[in-house]
Design an enzyme around this catalytic site. Structure first.
Site, PDB file in Angstrom:
ATOM      1  N   GLY A  34       0.619  -0.683   0.212  1.00  8.77           N
ATOM      2  CA  GLY A  34      -0.187   0.234  -0.304  1.00  8.77           C
ATOM      3  C   GLY A  34       1.262   0.872   0.208  1.00  8.77           C
ATOM      4  O   GLY A  34       0.278   2.178  -0.884  1.00  8.77           O
TER       5      GLY A  34
ATOM      6  N   SER B 202      -3.550   9.166   8.127  1.00  6.47           N
ATOM      7  CA  SER B 202      -2.920   8.303   7.452  1.00  6.47           C
ATOM      8  C   SER B 202      -1.387   8.242   7.067  1.00  6.47           C
ATOM      9  O   SER B 202      -1.270  10.132   6.086  1.00  6.47           O
ATOM     10  CB  SER B 202      -3.765   7.536   6.225  1.00  6.47           C
ATOM     11  OG  SER B 202      -3.478   7.101   5.080  1.00  6.47           O
TER      12      SER B 202
ATOM     13  N   ASP C 209      -0.175  -0.795  13.115  1.00  4.73           N
ATOM     14  CA  ASP C 209       0.716  -1.882  12.533  1.00  4.73           C
ATOM     15  C   ASP C 209       0.494  -3.378  14.110  1.00  4.73           C
ATOM     16  O   ASP C 209       1.009  -4.365  13.733  1.00  4.73           O
ATOM     17  CB  ASP C 209       1.820  -1.477  11.770  1.00  4.73           C
ATOM     18  CG  ASP C 209       1.452  -1.182  10.973  1.00  4.73           C
ATOM     19  OD1 ASP C 209       0.418  -0.998   9.737  1.00  4.73           O
ATOM     20  OD2 ASP C 209       2.228  -0.140  10.073  1.00  4.73           O
TER      21      ASP C 209
END
Ligand code: S3P
Length: 441
Positions: free
Chosen positions: A103, A177, A328
């Site tokens: 990503g 993000s 994560d």
């Protein structure tokens, strides 16, 4: 398009052993991508020490090579050099740019390519990446004048980018993000006029640190350091980058040491950027026996060694601005929660549903198969401990962090576990299985 790597056979993981020793985790994945990308658009040579030699950064390097950038071969333990082509030197590739499972590659590449006037690019990746939302990047870039098209109204790859002139603007992102923020900053480098990105909470700031070191004019401010303003007009200069060990990879050993009876592990040379150290705050909240040793600064990033040993654990509650600082690490924290006396709560974590897999659903399913008591919500989960996990047949579902989290769980389970698709770990930690065997020996 991308072929999945050949499936390796399922791995049998015995439960009930212990883990002791020192380990050096591979280079930070986020910093590795950025060093390659920024090196490519700088002038002169960038020399990268400690670059992560794993599938995701290899995808970034392959895309850059396809656009005429010379990137030396990436081999574990050897420095990598990138011969920069300058801010507008990327050539139109003759084929689709394959971002694999990454990503970060796809999203940062969109920002990098949107302003390459008159050049056409197509980006795609594996089945997981083709199902991940890209409008979160394409939308803000369209505000700057970018032309990006893809399936489902531009949300899913394959994506086509027709480079054009961009205009600086102010963009408020709905999610914290770093991939979105970094894509906008990359586009801003060649836009007309300054660009400001405002996030709801601060996401990892590796791009800001490294862009500034390469010579960009970038100012960070606002409440909680959530506003970044980039003023174009400055050329980037190749740098010497030293990549610290990835705290997201270290997290597996930190949790494994905290929950495995008799364990004591030291992880050397771990990046301790405050926008990434949420996991340490949670382990402290749990009462884990954790020490940070040899704090130092390496090439603009804080670094230290981490030592954790086994002990009793309290449950945790996490949400809000902490989530982007440990996003994560939530799969492996779910494993830790099974060993804490009481109910742990994870909230505000809907982002996990759009990672390499839907990590809330996949962890609830796979850890649940080992006996974990997990209740899944739209934006999080509760985990009730202490639960004695039992060995089971489980599956990474192709997600690297799920594979490694399940391995940590298998280590404390009664009986052995069979893990399907363990090869997923190679996306971020190719030597994980060797390190696990060594620490367990
Ligand atoms: C990353 C940012 C995070 C993280 C990913 C790497 C980066 O994603 O989950 O593994 O390098 O910028 P988001 O920015 O989408 O939260």
């Amino acid at each position: 398009m991308t072929q999945s790597p050949p499936a390796s056979s399922p791995l049998s993981l015995p439960g009930g052993g212990s883990l002791r020793g020192t380990v050096r985790v591979p280079g930070d994945k986020s910093i590795s991508h950025r060093a390659l990308l920024f090196g490519a658009i700088a002038e002169g040579t960038t020399r990268i020490e400690g670059l992560l030699p794993a599938e995701d950064p290899l995808s970034t390097a392959a895309c850059l090579r396809a656009m005429g950038v010379t990137v030396s071969e990436i081999r574990a333990g050897e420095p990598v050099t990138v011969q920069g082509v300058g801010l507008d030197g990327l050539q139109e590739p003759a084929d689709v740019l394959d971002c694999g499972n990454s990503g970060t590659t796809m999203r940062l590449m969109l920002g990098l390519l949107a302003g390459r006037v008159g050049r056409h690019f197509v980006l795609s990746g594996d089945a997981s990446l083709r199902g991940r939302p890209m409008r979160r990047v394409g939308g803000p870039l369209a505000h700057m004048g970018a032309a990006i098209q893809g399936r489902k109204g531009g949300n899913f790859a394959p994506l086509a980018v027709l480079g054009g002139a961009l205009k600086g603007t102010t963009i408020r992102t709905p999610v914290a993000s770093a991939q979105v923020k970094s894509a906008i900053l990359l586009a801003a480098l060649t836009a007309e006029g300054p660009t400001t990105v405002i996030e709801p909470a601060q996401s990892r700031d590796h791009s800001e640190r490294m862009l500034r070191a390469f010579g960009a004019d970038l100012v960070v401010g606002g409440p909680g350091l959530t506003e970044v303003r980039l003023t174009p007009g400055h050329r980037l200069q190749g740098q010497a980058v030293v990549v610290p060990g990835d705290i997201s990879s270290a997290a597996f050993w930190l949790v494994a040491a905290a929950i495995t009876p008799g364990a004591r592990i030291t992880v050397d040379n771990v990046g301790l950027n405050p926008s990434r150290t949420g996991i340490l705050e949670v382990l402290e909240q749990m009462g884990a026996r954790l020490e940070v040793l040899n704090r130092r600064d390496v090439a603009g990033e804080p670094v230290g060694d981490l030592r954790v040993s086994h002990g009793p654990l309290q449950p945790f509650e996490i949400g809000g601005e902490l989530i982007p600082r440990l996003v994560d690490e939530i799969p492996v924290l779910a494993v830790a929660a099974c060993c804490a006396e009481g109910v742990s709560r994870i909230g505000d974590a809907a982002e996990l549903r759009v990672k390499e897999t839907d990590r809330l659903m996949v962890m609830a399913r796979q850890l649940g198969a080992m006996g974990a008591r997990i209740e899944e919500f739209e934006d999080g989960m509760t985990i009730t401990g202490v639960t004695a996990l039992r060995g089971a047949v489980v599956d990474s579902e192709t997600d690297h962090r799920v594979a490694m989290s399940l391995a940590v769980a298998a280590g404390i389970a009664q009986g052995s576990t069979v893990l399907h698709r363990p090869e997923a770990a190679a996306v971020s930690y190719p030597d994980f299985w060797d390190d696990l065997a060594r620490l367990g020996a």
